[in-house]
Design a protein around this motif. Structure first.
Motif, PDB file in Angstrom:
ATOM      1  N   VAL A 253       0.836  -1.204   0.000  1.00  0.00           N
ATOM      2  CA  VAL A 253       0.000   0.000   0.000  1.00  0.00           C
ATOM      3  C   VAL A 253       0.868   1.251   0.000  1.00  0.00           C
ATOM      4  O   VAL A 253       0.589   2.220  -0.715  1.00  0.00           O
ATOM      5  N   GLN A 254       1.943   1.243   0.787  1.00  0.00           N
ATOM      6  CA  GLN A 254       2.779   2.426   0.911  1.00  0.00           C
ATOM      7  C   GLN A 254       3.583   2.701  -0.348  1.00  0.00           C
ATOM      8  O   GLN A 254       3.898   3.865  -0.639  1.00  0.00           O
ATOM      9  N   ILE A 255       3.935   1.660  -1.097  1.00  0.00           N
ATOM     10  CA  ILE A 255       4.639   1.887  -2.359  1.00  0.00           C
ATOM     11  C   ILE A 255       3.747   2.669  -3.315  1.00  0.00           C
ATOM     12  O   ILE A 255       4.189   3.603  -3.996  1.00  0.00           O
ATOM     13  N   GLY A 256       2.471   2.281  -3.367  1.00  0.00           N
ATOM     14  CA  GLY A 256       1.539   3.052  -4.176  1.00  0.00           C
ATOM     15  C   GLY A 256       1.392   4.473  -3.671  1.00  0.00           C
ATOM     16  O   GLY A 256       1.287   5.423  -4.456  1.00  0.00           O
ATOM     17  N   THR A 257       1.406   4.639  -2.352  1.00  0.00           N
ATOM     18  CA  THR A 257       1.305   5.975  -1.760  1.00  0.00           C
ATOM     19  C   THR A 257       2.522   6.817  -2.108  1.00  0.00           C
ATOM     20  O   THR A 257       2.408   8.030  -2.341  1.00  0.00           O
ATOM     21  N   MET A 258       3.686   6.205  -2.168  1.00  0.00           N
ATOM     22  CA  MET A 258       4.905   6.943  -2.495  1.00  0.00           C
ATOM     23  C   MET A 258       4.842   7.536  -3.885  1.00  0.00           C
ATOM     24  O   MET A 258       5.392   8.613  -4.139  1.00  0.00           O
ATOM     25  N   VAL A 259       4.177   6.841  -4.813  1.00  0.00           N
ATOM     26  CA  VAL A 259       4.033   7.379  -6.166  1.00  0.00           C
ATOM     27  C   VAL A 259       3.287   8.709  -6.122  1.00  0.00           C
ATOM     28  O   VAL A 259       3.624   9.661  -6.831  1.00  0.00           O
ATOM     29  N   ALA A 260       2.270   8.791  -5.268  1.00  0.00           N
ATOM     30  CA  ALA A 260       1.526  10.044  -5.121  1.00  0.00           C
ATOM     31  C   ALA A 260       2.332  11.082  -4.342  1.00  0.00           C
ATOM     32  O   ALA A 260       2.274  12.278  -4.640  1.00  0.00           O
ATOM     33  N   TYR A 261       3.104  10.638  -3.339  1.00  0.00           N
ATOM     34  CA  TYR A 261       3.893  11.560  -2.524  1.00  0.00           C
ATOM     35  C   TYR A 261       5.042  12.206  -3.299  1.00  0.00           C
ATOM     36  O   TYR A 261       5.620  13.199  -2.832  1.00  0.00           O
ATOM     37  N   THR A 262       5.380  11.669  -4.449  1.00  0.00           N
ATOM     38  CA  THR A 262       6.490  12.245  -5.212  1.00  0.00           C
ATOM     39  C   THR A 262       6.176  13.657  -5.691  1.00  0.00           C
ATOM     40  O   THR A 262       7.093  14.374  -6.119  1.00  0.00           O
ATOM     41  N   ILE A 263       4.913  14.085  -5.626  1.00  0.00           N
ATOM     42  CA  ILE A 263       4.558  15.429  -6.080  1.00  0.00           C
ATOM     43  C   ILE A 263       5.379  16.476  -5.335  1.00  0.00           C
ATOM     44  O   ILE A 263       5.996  17.362  -5.945  1.00  0.00           O
ATOM     45  N   LEU A 264       5.407  16.402  -4.005  1.00  0.00           N
ATOM     46  CA  LEU A 264       6.154  17.377  -3.213  1.00  0.00           C
ATOM     47  C   LEU A 264       7.657  17.246  -3.440  1.00  0.00           C
ATOM     48  O   LEU A 264       8.363  18.244  -3.611  1.00  0.00           O
ATOM     49  N   THR A 265       8.141  16.024  -3.433  1.00  0.00           N
ATOM     50  CA  THR A 265       9.580  15.802  -3.605  1.00  0.00           C
ATOM     51  C   THR A 265      10.045  16.283  -4.967  1.00  0.00           C
ATOM     52  O   THR A 265      11.070  16.974  -5.079  1.00  0.00           O
ATOM     53  N   GLU A 266       9.316  15.937  -5.998  1.00  0.00           N
ATOM     54  CA  GLU A 266       9.707  16.343  -7.350  1.00  0.00           C
ATOM     55  C   GLU A 266       9.622  17.848  -7.533  1.00  0.00           C
ATOM     56  O   GLU A 266      10.402  18.436  -8.291  1.00  0.00           O
ATOM     57  N   THR A 267       8.694  18.480  -6.851  1.00  0.00           N
ATOM     58  CA  THR A 267       8.572  19.939  -6.962  1.00  0.00           C
ATOM     59  C   THR A 267       9.776  20.636  -6.345  1.00  0.00           C
ATOM     60  O   THR A 267      10.342  21.568  -6.931  1.00  0.00           O
ATOM     61  N   VAL A 268      10.179  20.203  -5.156  1.00  0.00           N
ATOM     62  CA  VAL A 268      11.308  20.839  -4.476  1.00  0.00           C
ATOM     63  C   VAL A 268      12.598  20.649  -5.263  1.00  0.00           C
ATOM     64  O   VAL A 268      13.393  21.591  -5.419  1.00  0.00           O
ATOM     65  N   PHE A 269      12.812  19.442  -5.787  1.00  0.00           N
ATOM     66  CA  PHE A 269      14.061  19.131  -6.485  1.00  0.00           C
ATOM     67  C   PHE A 269      13.961  19.322  -8.000  1.00  0.00           C
ATOM     68  O   PHE A 269      14.915  18.990  -8.708  1.00  0.00           O
ATOM     69  N   GLN A 270      12.828  19.843  -8.480  1.00  0.00           N
ATOM     70  CA  GLN A 270      12.642  20.032  -9.931  1.00  0.00           C
ATOM     71  C   GLN A 270      12.916  18.720 -10.680  1.00  0.00           C
ATOM     72  O   GLN A 270      13.544  18.707 -11.731  1.00  0.00           O
ATOM     73  N   TRP A 271      12.414  17.641 -10.084  1.00  0.00           N
ATOM     74  CA  TRP A 271      12.632  16.314 -10.666  1.00  0.00           C
ATOM     75  C   TRP A 271      11.616  16.102 -11.796  1.00  0.00           C
ATOM     76  O   TRP A 271      10.415  16.199 -11.584  1.00  0.00           O
ATOM     77  N   PRO A 272      12.051  15.806 -13.007  1.00  0.00           N
ATOM     78  CA  PRO A 272      11.145  15.756 -14.165  1.00  0.00           C
ATOM     79  C   PRO A 272      10.316  14.466 -14.230  1.00  0.00           C
ATOM     80  O   PRO A 272      10.403  13.686 -15.178  1.00  0.00           O
ATOM     81  N   GLY A 273       9.489  14.256 -13.209  1.00  0.00           N
ATOM     82  CA  GLY A 273       8.657  13.059 -13.156  1.00  0.00           C
ATOM     83  C   GLY A 273       7.186  13.387 -13.282  1.00  0.00           C
ATOM     84  O   GLY A 273       6.788  14.511 -13.637  1.00  0.00           O
ATOM     85  N   MET A 274       6.344  12.410 -12.948  1.00  0.00           N
ATOM     86  CA  MET A 274       4.900  12.581 -13.089  1.00  0.00           C
ATOM     87  C   MET A 274       4.344  13.595 -12.104  1.00  0.00           C
ATOM     88  O   MET A 274       3.411  14.331 -12.423  1.00  0.00           O
ATOM     89  N   GLY A 275       4.891  13.636 -10.892  1.00  0.00           N
ATOM     90  CA  GLY A 275       4.385  14.564  -9.890  1.00  0.00           C
ATOM     91  C   GLY A 275       4.601  16.007 -10.291  1.00  0.00           C
ATOM     92  O   GLY A 275       3.692  16.848 -10.184  1.00  0.00           O
ATOM     93  N   PHE A 276       5.800  16.333 -10.749  1.00  0.00           N
ATOM     94  CA  PHE A 276       6.104  17.688 -11.211  1.00  0.00           C
ATOM     95  C   PHE A 276       5.253  18.041 -12.419  1.00  0.00           C
ATOM     96  O   PHE A 276       4.770  19.167 -12.552  1.00  0.00           O
TER      97      PHE A 276
END
Length: 325
Positions: A253-276
């Motif tokens: 369950v948490q692995i799936g949650t991490m995919v959604a949590y990447t929004i904040l992480t990708e925004t801070v680090f300008q990571w070119p993923g789905m969250g950003f």
């Protein structure tokens, strides 16, 4: 097993149907997509004509049925900004997000298991108290604050690691460009992965510790001690194996949650993923891309949870017996 799989597939279809309705229904509350597409220089008559062409003036039910018919074939619409199918845009961004989640999951796995087991075996030691104290603090700190502190310490002050971007990438098996195949890519992923792992690592440490301490009180463990088995054999073969059963369920369950949590992480680090990409789509009111993202993330949740249930039946034979009655 086959009947169980069929039930899970039917449940997954129902869940995806509900997710599609919710995702599609929120698009009218996100703003006017024409504002970003044509700007302010277009007349109101031209705007209405364009809305008719895009089907934005149709009733909700008509729009959803049209969307659902295309979604069944894998067509989730065309991005207003990229002028490409939304699914293709997401697939281009997905490798970066999956690599970030993969590295974070490895960190969680290789740190939480030994720390959780140690805390359970020696609960009164100073090391155990330090681990539990740190995990309490870790749960309390939001991921974006952890990310900012990591950037300040390791990028600004020490200058050891880069603070943004994905770094150099190279083709991986001819499937996608991966940052895990280059040294620069690994340097860029360390800080985002640490920040993302900080969300789940304290949770898993405490979960493994509590489950391990409960298992160590079981009668079969006491019997193993009475037989004179080696401590490491009791701890890591008998106790840890049964400790990991609930951890597998929560972990999926948490692995799936991490995919959604990447929004904040990708925004801070300008990571070119789905969250950003998702946040940029919200700012641009790119509704097809927003809806497609929500459906794809929902599908990831459903698939991961289904695989975890299947894995659980393989690890724990009693689940099979219960399903056979």
């Amino acid at each position: 097993m086959f009947a169980f799989l069929i039930r899970r597939v039917i449940q997954a279809m129902v869940v995806m149907f509900v997710i599609s309705i919710i995702s599609f229904s929120i698009q009218d509350n996100l703003g006017d997509p024409l504002r970003e597409m044509v700007g302010q220089s277009v007349s109101e008559a031209q705007r209405q004509t364009l809305r008719d062409q895009l089907g934005l003036n149709d009733p909700f039910l008509v729009q959803y049925v049209r969307f659902a018919k295309k979604a069944v074939t894998g067509d989730l619409g065309t991005s207003y900004f990229f002028k490409e199918p939304a699914v293709d845009v997401i697939l281009q961004k997905m490798p970066a997000t999956l690599e970030l989640v993969f590295v974070s999951s490895l960190m969680i796995l290789f740190l939480s298991v030994p720390m959780g087991v140690y805390s359970a075996i020696k609960p009164k030691s100073w090391g155990s108290k330090a681990i539990m104290g740190w995990s309490t603090i870790g749960i309390s700190i939001p991921v974006f604050l952890t990310a900012i502190m990591c950037i300040y310490l390791f990028s600004v002050e020490l200058g050891w690691l880069p603070s943004f971007g994905r770094g150099e990438t190279s083709p991986f098996l001819g499937l996608w460009d991966s940052g895990l195949t280059t040294k620069d890519g690994w340097l860029h992923i360390i800080l985002p992965a640490v920040s993302l792992a900080s969300i789940m690592l304290p949770l898993f440490i405490r979960l493994i510790r509590s489950e391990m301490m409960e298992v160590l009180q079981m009668d079969y463990i006491k019997f193993a001690w009475a037989k004179g088995l080696m401590r490491k054999r009791i701890w890591f073969l008998h106790a840890l194996k049964n400790t990991m059963l609930p951890v597998i369920t929560v972990g999926g369950v948490q692995i799936g949650t991490m995919v959604a949590y990447t929004i904040l992480t990708e925004t801070v680090f300008q990571w070119p993923g789905m969250g950003f990409m998702f946040l940029e789509a919200v700012n641009r009111v790119d509704t097809p891309l927003i809806v497609a993202y929500l459906i794809v993330v929902g599908l990831v949740f459903v698939v991961v949870n289904t695989l975890v249930d299947l894995l659980y039946t393989l690890v724990n034979p009693t689940v099979k017996l219960a399903g056979a009655k």
